[in-house]
Design a protein around this motif. Structure first.
Motif, PDB file in Angstrom:
ATOM      1  N   LYS A 242      54.687  49.833   2.672  1.00  0.00           N
ATOM      2  CA  LYS A 242      53.382  49.574   3.279  1.00  0.00           C
ATOM      3  C   LYS A 242      52.292  49.824   2.253  1.00  0.00           C
ATOM      4  CE  LYS A 242      54.567  50.801   7.997  1.00  0.00           C
ATOM      5  NZ  LYS A 242      54.290  51.716   9.108  1.00  0.00           N
TER       6      LYS A 242
ATOM      7  N   LEU B 280      47.926  50.055   2.143  1.00  0.00           N
ATOM      8  CA  LEU B 280      46.695  50.098   2.922  1.00  0.00           C
ATOM      9  C   LEU B 280      45.523  49.734   2.016  1.00  0.00           C
ATOM     10  CD1 LEU B 280      45.409  50.834   5.678  1.00  0.00           C
ATOM     11  CD2 LEU B 280      45.026  53.102   4.726  1.00  0.00           C
TER      12      LEU B 280
ATOM     13  N   TRP C 169      45.298  45.021  11.129  1.00  0.00           N
ATOM     14  CA  TRP C 169      44.134  45.885  10.930  1.00  0.00           C
ATOM     15  C   TRP C 169      44.366  47.184  11.682  1.00  0.00           C
ATOM     16  CZ3 TRP C 169      40.392  45.197   7.509  1.00  0.00           C
ATOM     17  CH2 TRP C 169      40.163  43.920   7.029  1.00  0.00           C
ATOM     18  N   THR C 170      44.045  48.314  11.043  1.00  0.00           N
ATOM     19  CA  THR C 170      44.104  49.625  11.676  1.00  0.00           C
ATOM     20  C   THR C 170      42.724  50.250  11.545  1.00  0.00           C
ATOM     21  OG1 THR C 170      44.709  50.870   9.686  1.00  0.00           O
ATOM     22  CG2 THR C 170      46.515  49.868  10.931  1.00  0.00           C
TER      23      THR C 170
ATOM     24  N   THR D  13      41.404  49.338   1.992  1.00  0.00           N
ATOM     25  CA  THR D  13      40.203  49.672   2.755  1.00  0.00           C
ATOM     26  C   THR D  13      39.366  48.413   2.981  1.00  0.00           C
ATOM     27  OG1 THR D  13      39.048  50.277   0.730  1.00  0.00           O
ATOM     28  CG2 THR D  13      40.125  52.057   1.935  1.00  0.00           C
TER      29      THR D  13
ATOM     30  N   LYS E  67      41.968  52.583   9.688  1.00  0.00           N
ATOM     31  CA  LYS E  67      41.777  52.977   8.291  1.00  0.00           C
ATOM     32  C   LYS E  67      41.606  51.787   7.347  1.00  0.00           C
ATOM     33  CE  LYS E  67      44.322  57.260   8.808  1.00  0.00           C
ATOM     34  NZ  LYS E  67      45.453  58.051   8.345  1.00  0.00           N
ATOM     35  N   GLY E  68      41.996  50.596   7.796  1.00  0.00           N
ATOM     36  CA  GLY E  68      41.879  49.426   6.939  1.00  0.00           C
ATOM     37  C   GLY E  68      42.951  48.396   7.226  1.00  0.00           C
ATOM     38  N   LEU E  69      43.224  47.552   6.264  1.00  0.00           N
ATOM     39  CA  LEU E  69      44.196  46.477   6.393  1.00  0.00           C
ATOM     40  C   LEU E  69      45.549  46.963   5.878  1.00  0.00           C
ATOM     41  CD1 LEU E  69      44.641  43.517   7.149  1.00  0.00           C
ATOM     42  CD2 LEU E  69      43.986  42.919   4.808  1.00  0.00           C
ATOM     43  N   GLU E  70      46.539  46.973   6.758  1.00  0.00           N
ATOM     44  CA  GLU E  70      47.882  47.428   6.399  1.00  0.00           C
ATOM     45  C   GLU E  70      48.762  46.220   6.119  1.00  0.00           C
ATOM     46  OE1 GLU E  70      49.931  50.739   8.602  1.00  0.00           O
ATOM     47  OE2 GLU E  70      51.237  49.053   9.125  1.00  0.00           O
TER      48      GLU E  70
ATOM     49  N   ARG F 281      52.675  45.009   4.990  1.00  0.00           N
ATOM     50  CA  ARG F 281      54.067  45.443   4.882  1.00  0.00           C
ATOM     51  C   ARG F 281      54.825  44.504   3.933  1.00  0.00           C
ATOM     52  NH1 ARG F 281      56.802  44.758   9.444  1.00  0.00           N
ATOM     53  NH2 ARG F 281      55.158  43.583  10.442  1.00  0.00           N
TER      54      ARG F 281
END
Length: 71
Positions: free
Chosen positions: A50, A52, A24-25, A54, A27-30, A32
């Protein structure tokens, strides 16, 4: 292929081989190197390194052992 997490979202369902591929960042769920379930029901690797997602489109996250056929 074996997966450890499935991220369910309004825009698609994403499979991860290892839990460490998700974080989680602000900005949302990242994600990879994720796989996506395509319209034929197979897991297909996404070409992006990657992705992303939301937070408002995430519907759930499942953890466990999941075996899916890949293309």
């Amino acid at each position: 292929m074996d997966f450890k997490k499935i991220v369910l979202s309004e825009i698609g369902d994403y499979l991860l081989e290892e839990p460490s591929q998700m974080k989680w960042t602000e900005k949302g769920l990242e994600l990879r190197n994720p796989y996506v379930i395509n319209e034929d029901g197979f897991a297909q690797q996404i070409k992006a390194e990657k992705l992303l997602i939301t937070p408002h489109v995430v519907q759930g996250i499942q953890e466990g052992e999941f075996e899916e056929e890949t293309v």
